[in-house]
Write a protein that holds these residues in place. Structure first.
Motif, short mmCIF file in Angstrom:
data_model
loop_
_atom_site.label_atom_id
_atom_site.label_comp_id
_atom_site.label_asym_id
_atom_site.label_seq_id
_atom_site.Cartn_x
_atom_site.Cartn_y
_atom_site.Cartn_z
N ALA A 52 -11.62 -102.44 -79.14
CA ALA A 52 -11.36 -101.32 -78.65
C ALA A 52 -12.24 -100.12 -79.47
O ALA A 52 -12.54 -99.20 -78.77
N ILE A 55 -15.60 -99.68 -78.57
CA ILE A 55 -15.58 -98.94 -77.31
C ILE A 55 -15.42 -97.22 -77.74
O ILE A 55 -16.22 -96.46 -77.23
N SER A 93 -9.97 -103.98 -71.32
CA SER A 93 -10.69 -102.58 -71.29
C SER A 93 -11.08 -101.85 -70.09
O SER A 93 -11.10 -100.47 -69.99
#
Ligand code: EPZ
Length: 416
Positions: A52, A55, A93
């Motif tokens: 995460a 990202i 995601s």
């Protein structure tokens, strides 16, 4: 590839603090994209959290992780397109979709791959986002989202209380123009934790008495300091390990209320539980009784994520236990490995019938998914002899220091 070497037969005893909830930390990290600077405490050190953060870096944020605190700062210069390799690194995601649209007014993400639990469709996410004014072109496995007239409030009813779809609506609606009412929303504690984070950052999210979520769009979110709730699934996993080995443990930094449908199953199986404000004590019998019938349901019902390790308990219990998995299509992937240990389990679609046996034999096994992998470890801790567990990267997705924590409780588990 690392593996776990587990020697079964030692009753787990002692005290263990449970880490912050993976399934709260992930949507909160996505929400941090909408803010300026956020400080997130009790954030677990997991591979899914690392994914995460990667990202977020791509989306224009800088992040740091020091002990259990992750700091996220939106610095700009990001891109609204999340590359396929990053999307595939983590099944959940898709929860970034709502946040990217909230931040950039557009998003381009690859359709999330399926996972070990089944196809994992996102139809409910997309239908809800379309109601908020998002135009979505699905072609070639890529979702191209735009908001030609900006995001606006809407009245949305989910066909099923999807956790991810609820989170995506909250993330996209908190900066939309006007009011959003989300009915048949998920009620998991992780949803409440996300709302607490967003409200602390300046959002206006309230829960109606019928469980609907009311979101009034605001101009901007600032940032905040937030402490992630305890991981109720990790707590259930460690309780299962103590229950199946005839042990006695105390978990701290947990929230017993979040396990209100799970704890009675431990008692049904013959465990004695003593709960404090943020502790759960469990004393296991020499051998567990049948768990009865365990039916997974959306929260506050029995959590599907707690089902896998309970199945390992049932494999060694007296009598027959029946599991009915109503949330995911195939959440019995690890059953084949348990049968190789000598378990007597019959799976018919979403139903598993478990005839308890008096002993399991250690075996060489491969993890199939996150909670299934934890379930194999739990079974190996009670089995006779030595087990070798492969593909343990699945376990690292959702459990911080899994082997070290079990060692703290006396388990003979080593990472090789
Ligand atoms: C979240 O997954 C959790 N993941 C899961 O935990 C958990 O098992 C699940 O909620 C249920 O509690 C995270 O929070 C990161 P859903 P999510 O949307 O959001 C179907 C773990 O082990 N569905 O509530 O993906 C879906 O296929 C993970 O920590 C649609 O059909 O769960 C599933 O059968 C595993 N269309 C059911 O609904 C949609 O658009 C529940 O899914 C969305 C979902």
């Amino acid at each position: 590839m690392p593996e776990y070497l587990i020697k079964g037969g030692t009753p787990l005893c002692g005290q263990l603090a449970v880490h912050g909830a993976k399934n709260a930390a992930l949507p909160i990290l996505a929400a941090a994209l909408l803010c300026g600077r956020s400080v997130i405490h009790n954030c677990p050190d997991l591979t899914d959290v690392a994914a995460a953060r990667n990202i977020l870096h791509y989306l224009g944020c800088s992040t740091t992780q020091r002990q259990g605190t992750v700091t996220v700062e939106f610095t700009g210069g990001g891109d609204y397109r999340i590359p396929d390799r990053l999307m595939r690194a983590m099944r959940s995601s898709i929860v970034f979709l709502g946040a990217v649209i909230g931040r950039y007014g557009m998003a381009e993400v690859s359709m999330p791959g399926g996972c070990e639990l089944g196809p994992r469709p996102i139809d409910m996410h997309l239908a809800a986002l379309r109601k908020l004014g998002v135009q979505i072109d699905e072609s070639g496995g890529v979702l191209r989202c735009t908001t030609p007239k900006g995001l606006h409030g809407a009245s949305i009813t989910l066909p099923f209380p999807s956790v991810g779809a609820t989170e995506n609506v909250m993330l996209a609606a908190c900066l939309a123009r006007g009011e959003t009412r989300l009915s048949n929303a998920a009620r998991e504690p992780e949803i409440t934790d996300l709302a607490d984070f967003l409200n602390a950052a300046g959002a206006d999210i309230r829960f109606a008495s019928d469980g609907s979520i009311l979101i009034t769009g605001v101009q901007a979110l600032t940032g905040c300091e937030h402490r992630v709730i305890p991981d109720r699934i990790a707590a259930s996993t460690y309780l299962s390990a103590a229950a199946v080995t005839g042990g006695e443990i105390i978990l701290t930094h947990v929230c017993p209320d979040h396990l209100s449908a799970v704890l009675p199953v431990f008692e049904e199986a013959g465990c004695t539980l003593v709960c404090g404000a943020d502790t759960i004590g469990l004393q296991a019998p020499q051998r567990l009784n049948s768990l009865g019938t365990v039916r997974t349901m959306p929260y506050p019902g029995f959590s599907t994520d707690a089902q896998s390790t309970m199945l390992s308990m049932a494999a060694l219990a007296r009598g027959t236990s029946v599991f009915i998995e109503t949330i995911f299509e195939s959440r019995y992937k690890q059953v084949g490995e348990l049968v190789r240990m000598g378990a007597n389990i019959r799976v018919e679609g979403r139903v598993a019938v478990v005839e308890g046996v008096s002993q399991l034999q250690g075996a060489v096994m491969s993890c199939t998914d996150l909670r299934g992998g934890a379930a194999l470890a739990v079974a190996a801790l009670a089995a006779k002899g030595e087990s070798r567990l492969r593909q343990i990267h699945h376990i690292a997705r959702g459990y911080e220091n899994f082997d070290l924590n079990l060692q703290k409780l006396g388990a003979q588990i080593t990472r090789v």
